[in-house]
Design a protein around this motif. Structure first.
Motif, PDB file in Angstrom:
ATOM      1  N   THR A 195       0.809  -1.049   0.008  1.00 11.70           N
ATOM      2  CA  THR A 195       0.138   0.079  -0.048  1.00 11.70           C
ATOM      3  C   THR A 195       1.012   1.314  -0.073  1.00 11.70           C
ATOM      4  O   THR A 195       1.945   1.198   0.522  1.00 11.70           O
ATOM      5  N   LEU A 196       0.165   2.386  -0.511  1.00 10.90           N
ATOM      6  CA  LEU A 196       0.945   3.791  -0.784  1.00 10.90           C
ATOM      7  C   LEU A 196       1.486   4.197   0.504  1.00 10.90           C
ATOM      8  O   LEU A 196       0.517   4.178   1.615  1.00 10.90           O
ATOM      9  N   LEU A 197       2.584   4.547   0.926  1.00  9.92           N
ATOM     10  CA  LEU A 197       2.767   5.225   2.220  1.00  9.92           C
ATOM     11  C   LEU A 197       3.176   6.804   1.849  1.00  9.92           C
ATOM     12  O   LEU A 197       3.093   7.681   2.765  1.00  9.92           O
ATOM     13  N   SER A 198       3.562   7.152   0.734  1.00  6.24           N
ATOM     14  CA  SER A 198       4.222   8.699   0.541  1.00  6.24           C
ATOM     15  C   SER A 198       2.920   9.616  -0.048  1.00  6.24           C
ATOM     16  O   SER A 198       2.071   9.076  -0.886  1.00  6.24           O
ATOM     17  N   ASP A 199       2.768  10.740   0.494  1.00  3.26           N
ATOM     18  CA  ASP A 199       1.977  11.451  -0.148  1.00  3.26           C
ATOM     19  C   ASP A 199       2.479  12.332  -1.563  1.00  3.26           C
ATOM     20  O   ASP A 199       3.542  12.028  -2.130  1.00  3.26           O
ATOM     21  N   LEU A 200       1.659  13.246  -1.985  1.00  2.48           N
ATOM     22  CA  LEU A 200       1.899  14.045  -3.500  1.00  2.48           C
ATOM     23  C   LEU A 200       3.132  14.328  -3.494  1.00  2.48           C
ATOM     24  O   LEU A 200       3.707  14.745  -4.362  1.00  2.48           O
ATOM     25  N   ASP A 201       3.725  15.151  -2.297  1.00  2.56           N
ATOM     26  CA  ASP A 201       5.075  15.775  -2.269  1.00  2.56           C
ATOM     27  C   ASP A 201       6.248  14.614  -2.138  1.00  2.56           C
ATOM     28  O   ASP A 201       7.276  15.165  -2.010  1.00  2.56           O
ATOM     29  N   GLY A 202       5.687  13.584  -1.920  1.00  2.00           N
ATOM     30  CA  GLY A 202       6.785  12.476  -1.590  1.00  2.00           C
ATOM     31  C   GLY A 202       7.178  12.196  -0.206  1.00  2.00           C
ATOM     32  O   GLY A 202       7.888  11.348  -0.033  1.00  2.00           O
ATOM     33  N   ASN A 203       6.517  13.105   0.691  1.00  2.00           N
ATOM     34  CA  ASN A 203       6.729  12.774   2.219  1.00  2.00           C
ATOM     35  C   ASN A 203       6.025  11.531   2.713  1.00  2.00           C
ATOM     36  O   ASN A 203       4.920  11.345   2.248  1.00  2.00           O
ATOM     37  N   TYR A 204       6.704  10.989   3.742  1.00  2.00           N
ATOM     38  CA  TYR A 204       6.182  10.083   4.167  1.00  2.00           C
ATOM     39  C   TYR A 204       6.905   9.697   5.744  1.00  2.00           C
ATOM     40  O   TYR A 204       8.214  10.199   6.007  1.00  2.00           O
ATOM     41  N   LYS A 205       6.185   8.936   6.692  1.00  2.00           N
ATOM     42  CA  LYS A 205       6.822   8.472   7.902  1.00  2.00           C
ATOM     43  C   LYS A 205       7.634   7.402   7.510  1.00  2.00           C
ATOM     44  O   LYS A 205       7.449   6.214   7.371  1.00  2.00           O
ATOM     45  N   GLY A 206       9.037   7.592   7.879  1.00  2.00           N
ATOM     46  CA  GLY A 206      10.020   6.568   7.758  1.00  2.00           C
ATOM     47  C   GLY A 206      10.125   5.699   8.527  1.00  2.00           C
ATOM     48  O   GLY A 206       9.712   5.860   9.812  1.00  2.00           O
ATOM     49  N   ALA A 207      10.548   4.497   8.624  1.00  2.00           N
ATOM     50  CA  ALA A 207      10.837   3.530   9.563  1.00  2.00           C
ATOM     51  C   ALA A 207      11.992   3.740  10.502  1.00  2.00           C
ATOM     52  O   ALA A 207      12.108   3.052  11.378  1.00  2.00           O
ATOM     53  N   ASN A 208      12.694   4.938  10.295  1.00  3.41           N
ATOM     54  CA  ASN A 208      13.633   5.660  11.138  1.00  3.41           C
ATOM     55  C   ASN A 208      12.872   6.634  11.940  1.00  3.41           C
ATOM     56  O   ASN A 208      13.388   7.281  12.834  1.00  3.41           O
ATOM     57  N   ASP A 209      11.449   6.697  12.013  1.00 10.29           N
ATOM     58  CA  ASP A 209      10.478   7.238  12.636  1.00 10.29           C
ATOM     59  C   ASP A 209      10.820   8.819  12.359  1.00 10.29           C
ATOM     60  O   ASP A 209      10.226   9.921  13.034  1.00 10.29           O
ATOM     61  N   SER A 210      11.351   9.167  11.351  1.00  8.14           N
ATOM     62  CA  SER A 210      11.435  10.656  10.855  1.00  8.14           C
ATOM     63  C   SER A 210      10.703  10.814   9.431  1.00  8.14           C
ATOM     64  O   SER A 210      10.301   9.766   8.768  1.00  8.14           O
ATOM     65  N   ILE A 211      10.243  12.001   9.138  1.00 12.27           N
ATOM     66  CA  ILE A 211       9.646  12.239   7.947  1.00 12.27           C
ATOM     67  C   ILE A 211      10.826  12.319   7.013  1.00 12.27           C
ATOM     68  O   ILE A 211      11.752  12.986   6.915  1.00 12.27           O
ATOM     69  N   MET A 212      10.488  11.592   5.954  1.00  7.80           N
ATOM     70  CA  MET A 212      11.349  11.268   4.734  1.00  7.80           C
ATOM     71  C   MET A 212      10.599  11.545   3.438  1.00  7.80           C
ATOM     72  O   MET A 212       9.450  11.917   3.451  1.00  7.80           O
ATOM     73  N   LYS A 213      11.718  11.803   2.554  1.00  5.18           N
ATOM     74  CA  LYS A 213      11.032  12.298   1.044  1.00  5.18           C
ATOM     75  C   LYS A 213      11.442  11.199   0.159  1.00  5.18           C
ATOM     76  O   LYS A 213      12.373  11.035  -0.103  1.00  5.18           O
ATOM     77  N   ALA A 214      10.351  10.582  -0.821  1.00  5.11           N
ATOM     78  CA  ALA A 214      10.679   9.816  -1.888  1.00  5.11           C
ATOM     79  C   ALA A 214      10.813  10.688  -2.981  1.00  5.11           C
ATOM     80  O   ALA A 214       9.760  11.395  -3.469  1.00  5.11           O
ATOM     81  N   SER A 215      12.044  10.496  -3.625  1.00  3.86           N
ATOM     82  CA  SER A 215      12.183  11.418  -5.093  1.00  3.86           C
ATOM     83  C   SER A 215      12.409  10.618  -6.034  1.00  3.86           C
ATOM     84  O   SER A 215      13.224   9.570  -6.273  1.00  3.86           O
ATOM     85  N   GLY A 216      11.561  10.753  -7.179  1.00  5.10           N
ATOM     86  CA  GLY A 216      11.273   9.851  -8.504  1.00  5.10           C
ATOM     87  C   GLY A 216      10.677   8.533  -8.409  1.00  5.10           C
ATOM     88  O   GLY A 216      10.852   7.852  -9.121  1.00  5.10           O
ATOM     89  N   PHE A 217      10.197   8.181  -7.154  1.00  2.00           N
ATOM     90  CA  PHE A 217       9.191   6.984  -6.944  1.00  2.00           C
ATOM     91  C   PHE A 217       8.203   7.184  -5.952  1.00  2.00           C
ATOM     92  O   PHE A 217       8.295   8.117  -4.922  1.00  2.00           O
ATOM     93  N   ASP A 218       7.226   6.315  -5.850  1.00  2.00           N
ATOM     94  CA  ASP A 218       6.133   6.224  -4.855  1.00  2.00           C
ATOM     95  C   ASP A 218       6.683   5.288  -3.740  1.00  2.00           C
ATOM     96  O   ASP A 218       7.339   4.113  -4.205  1.00  2.00           O
ATOM     97  N   ARG A 219       6.803   5.805  -2.433  1.00  2.00           N
ATOM     98  CA  ARG A 219       7.190   4.919  -1.548  1.00  2.00           C
ATOM     99  C   ARG A 219       5.929   4.309  -1.054  1.00  2.00           C
ATOM    100  O   ARG A 219       4.914   4.604  -0.626  1.00  2.00           O
ATOM    101  N   TYR A 220       6.266   2.544  -0.972  1.00  5.73           N
ATOM    102  CA  TYR A 220       4.998   1.725  -0.437  1.00  5.73           C
ATOM    103  C   TYR A 220       5.543   1.094   0.612  1.00  5.73           C
ATOM    104  O   TYR A 220       6.723   0.905   1.147  1.00  5.73           O
ATOM    105  N   ASP A 221       4.736   0.645   1.437  1.00  3.39           N
ATOM    106  CA  ASP A 221       4.896  -0.542   2.495  1.00  3.39           C
ATOM    107  C   ASP A 221       3.785  -1.617   2.638  1.00  3.39           C
ATOM    108  O   ASP A 221       2.953  -1.702   1.430  1.00  3.39           O
ATOM    109  N   THR A 222       3.586  -2.171   3.723  1.00  2.00           N
ATOM    110  CA  THR A 222       2.648  -3.416   3.907  1.00  2.00           C
ATOM    111  C   THR A 222       3.525  -4.491   2.908  1.00  2.00           C
ATOM    112  O   THR A 222       2.971  -4.998   2.142  1.00  2.00           O
ATOM    113  N   PHE A 223       4.739  -4.861   3.578  1.00  3.15           N
ATOM    114  CA  PHE A 223       5.320  -5.821   2.766  1.00  3.15           C
ATOM    115  C   PHE A 223       5.307  -7.201   3.675  1.00  3.15           C
ATOM    116  O   PHE A 223       6.022  -7.251   4.662  1.00  3.15           O
ATOM    117  N   SER A 224       4.416  -7.855   3.433  1.00  2.00           N
ATOM    118  CA  SER A 224       4.289  -9.211   3.929  1.00  2.00           C
ATOM    119  C   SER A 224       5.088 -10.271   3.491  1.00  2.00           C
ATOM    120  O   SER A 224       4.667 -11.386   2.741  1.00  2.00           O
TER     121      SER A 224
END
Length: 736
Positions: free
Chosen positions: A326-355
């Motif tokens: 499922t999609l994790l990053s917003d339209l600016d590429g920002n997302y809550k990272g696994a390091n508990d910081s706000i991160m930015k995905a550049s040039g790709f959409d950041r996904y999670d829910t990796f079972s």
């Protein structure tokens, strides 16, 4: 069945009506074949609500009562709804998410019950409930309110049709929690009479979840009541348990639309989700857009099945294969990272829910055929997780590592993509991430390196045998990666580790057997028992988990004849009435458990001992017995696309026994024909002659007019496009 099971008892049950809630398919409309209720009863743990492929929002009804059966928030046998929350997991054993609960009410109904924490609720009937890809509708019978849901990637859109009432209300409850989930910090601010915003931070299976929201309403509310721990407050409030009740006077059949924009990074991102993806209140337009998106994805496989019921199952499985990641990053590429910081995905959409313990087996290989563009983003997302934490994800969600299950199974996903030419990512970083994750000393990898296996200990979930086998497979993948990159020393090292499965093989019992640190196997070993040494399985089910070296496994077992006898026993040694079967041991055929992932490749192993007709027989049996077009149509947890992807592959006639090898083993197709739309405008057609319920055996196989001799087809042969023709018959035939 990829999760630790924590069953919350439910003391209040409602009995629902058994039906499939299907609609008649319109001509050439594949979405009309999808039954989103498959898996909402029984052990499937799916949700019926609205989403788009790989979307951030899963807007679905919540029963509001905890328990194993309600892990997805919804259970088909129940008959109440407590609201509609915006996030859900698909087919797992983990009770988490359920963010931002919305519930419309009015003056008609006052009853409250302890079992749902005294939240407002309404009875409902499956006769007044319907769903299709991207859409869900239900009549809330106690209020006379019709609820409809649809979504975009990052927004959830509700439409409520109210009766005439001077006290119509919309409740938005951030304190609502279910199963493992609990809020830790929530915030609501009233911006104006048609906008509220805030966030819900929570902890559960994923420890640090953050969801920021902006909600806009098509009608100004007359007034509102804002609560913090059930105490009235003004304008805005922060706390663990906050909610707002919006008050309206409504006319007969008056409709109010509310739309919720989400971001895991900040409120500004949630506003932009609304501004870009849902700029107006045209509910029907958003519903049509969602349907169109799903139709386009389902059109990637145009299939004719043997029966209409199979067609409905096929397209439902194809639909369910795209509910995660499922999609994790917003339209600016920002997302809550696994390091508990706000991160930015550049040039790709950041996904999670990796079972990954589940999905590396079939779901991710299916993505490489149907969604290679998404595979690139998935791999880049895993590498982002590595940069954030120093390790590849194991079972990650909502910008968290849950450390659930075993293995470092991002490795086969990355390696598979690389060898299939889906390598628009930093290959050097990818190799580094694979190697570092395999050399880390956590999760008993230190013992694995020192002993050549993981010894038993007193931990409740030691899983020593399963971990040894899963690590060995991942190491084989790294070895192939290293070899191709010219890293020969690493290749030799990891190839040696890939054979560590031999260190837990016990020739006396002919099983993979738990082993002590002194090198001795444990005593009192019963292969069919479910013990702490095997991950959600027993020794029968995990014996075959050497996909990297089936030939070696055949050899140590005693040769092809002995291997065949053991396979035959696997499918015929039925559990006794006195056997204690755990909740994840479902879909049983002998000791084979189709409801759990370690069994999924086993039926194809007869191909490796020149007995393909036995593979064809058992695969056809599984296809026809373990999937149904009913709410209880899954024999086990759907597990984020793995159960459904197994069906798609097997229905088409082939399956990736070794998920990172780029080779598919033939089974017994249950289609008449199929056309796969591939990248670069290519197509791959499958035609099955003389197929029927009785004609389960392959008589011959042709690829692009040439006779195929053997039991496999290469990924490259599929992706090059062409035509595969099976000819079927009632009796086994030699095709080697």
């Amino acid at each position: 069945m990829s999760n630790k099971f924590f069953i919350i008892s439910c003391v209040f049950a409602f009995i629902g009506i058994s039906c499939s809630n299907k609609t008649e398919p319109s001509e050439n409309k594949l979405t009309s074949y999808v039954n989103t209720f498959i898996g909402t009863d029984g052990p499937g743990n799916t949700y019926p609500g609205a989403t788009v492929p790989y979307g951030m929002v899963q807007l679905s009804p919540d029963i509001g009562i905890p328990g194993w059966d309600r892990i997805s928030g919804y259970f088909y046998q129940d008959s109440i709804i407590t609201g509609f929350s915006h996030t859900h997991l698909t087919g797992t054993g983990a009770g988490d998410l359920y963010d931002i609960l919305v519930m419309p009410t009015n003056s008609r109904f006052k009853e409250k019950i302890k079992e749902n924490n005294f939240k407002p609720f309404s009875k409902f009937s499956h006769d007044k409930e319907s769903a299709s890809p991207g859409y869900y509708s239900v009549d809330l019978l106690d209020y006379g309110i019709k609820a409809e849901l649809t979504t975009t990637l990052r927004t959830g859109i509700h439409r409520y049709t109210f009766p005439k009432d001077s006290l119509s209300q919309i409740h938005i409850d951030l304190g609502y929690a279910l199963n493992w989930d609990r809020p830790t910090d929530t915030y609501i601010k009233v911006v104006n009479k048609h906008t509220i915003e805030g966030y819900r931070k929570s902890s559960g299976w994923a420890k640090d979840q953050r969801l920021y929201f902006t909600i806009q309403f098509s009608k100004d509310f007359d007034s509102y009541d804002l609560f913090n721990n059930d105490t009235l407050v003004e304008v805005s409030t922060k706390g663990v348990n906050t909610k707002i009740v919006l008050n309206y006077t409504t006319k007969k059949e008056e409709q109010i639309v509310l739309k919720t924009g989400l971001s895991t990074a900040n409120i500004e991102g949630s506003r932009k989700s609304l501004d870009v993806e849902a700029p107006d209140f045209n509910f029907d337009n958003y519903r049509e857009q969602a349907d169109k998106i799903w139709e386009e994805q389902l059109q990637k496989i145009k299939v004719t099945m043997l029966t209409d019921e199979q067609t409905r199952i096929f397209y439902t499985m194809l639909y369910q294969s795209m509910l995660a990641p499922t999609l994790l990053s917003d339209l600016d590429g920002n997302y809550k990272g696994a390091n508990d910081s706000i991160m930015k995905a550049s040039g790709f959409d950041r996904y999670d829910t990796f079972s990954l313990w589940d999905t590396y087996r079939a779901a991710h290989p299916l993505f490489t055929i149907l969604h290679p563009d998404k595979v690139t983003d998935f791999v880049k997302s895993m590498l982002a997780h590595y940069k954030e934490t120093g390790l590849l994800p194991v079972w990650s969600m909502q910008g968290n590592e849950t450390n659930m299950m075993i293995g470092y199974h991002a490795v086969p996903v990355i390696v598979d993509a690389y060898f299939k030419g889906i390598n628009d990512f930093d290959v050097d970083l990818a190799y580094e991430a694979c190697k570092v994750s395999a050399m880390d000393n956590a999760r008993k990898i230190d013992l694995y390196k020192d002993f050549g296996y993981i010894p038993v200990d007193e931990e409740n979930e030691n899983w020593s045998v399963s971990k040894t086998l899963e690590y060995a497979y991942d190491d084989w993948c790294i070895a192939q990666f290293a070899k191709d990159l010219g890293k020969i020393e690493d290749y030799n090292y990891f190839l040696k580790r890939s054979e560590y499965w031999r260190n837990v093989y016990d020739a006396e019992s002919s099983f993979m057997r738990p082993k002590l640190a002194n090198g001795e196997f444990i005593k009192d070993f019963v292969p069919k028992e479910y013990s702490k040494y095997f991950c959600e399985s027993n020794a029968w089910q995990y014996f075959w988990s050497v996909p990297q070296n089936i030939e070696g496994l055949i050899e140590v077992t005693g040769g092809k004849d002995r291997f065949e006898e053991k396979l035959d026993s696997m499918f015929s040694l039925n559990p006794l009435p006195t056997d204690e079967l755990p909740i994840f041991s479902t879909g049983m055929i002998g000791q084979y458990a189709h409801g759990n992932e370690p069994s999924h490749h086993i039926g194809y192993l007869y191909n490796y001992i020149d007995k393909p007709y036995k593979t064809q027989k058992i695969i056809r049996q599984i296809l026809e017995s373990q999937y149904k077009n009913t709410p209880d149509g899954h024999c086990g947890n759907e597990d984020c696309g793995q159960m459904s992807s197994w069906y798609i592959f097997s229905a088409l006639g082939f399956y990736p026994v070794n998920p990172a090898e780029g080779v598919y083993s033939f089974g017994s197709p249950i289609i008449k024909d199929a056309k796969l739309s591939l990248k670069d405008g290519k197509t791959f057609e499958i035609k099955v002659k003389n197929n029927s319920k009785e004609n389960i055996y392959i008589q011959s196989i042709q690829l692009n007019g040439e006779e195929l001799h053997g039991n496999k087809i290469l990924h490259s042969e599929i992706m090059n496009g062409g035509t595969l023709i099976f000819t079927m018959g009632k009796k086994p035939a030699k095709i080697n």
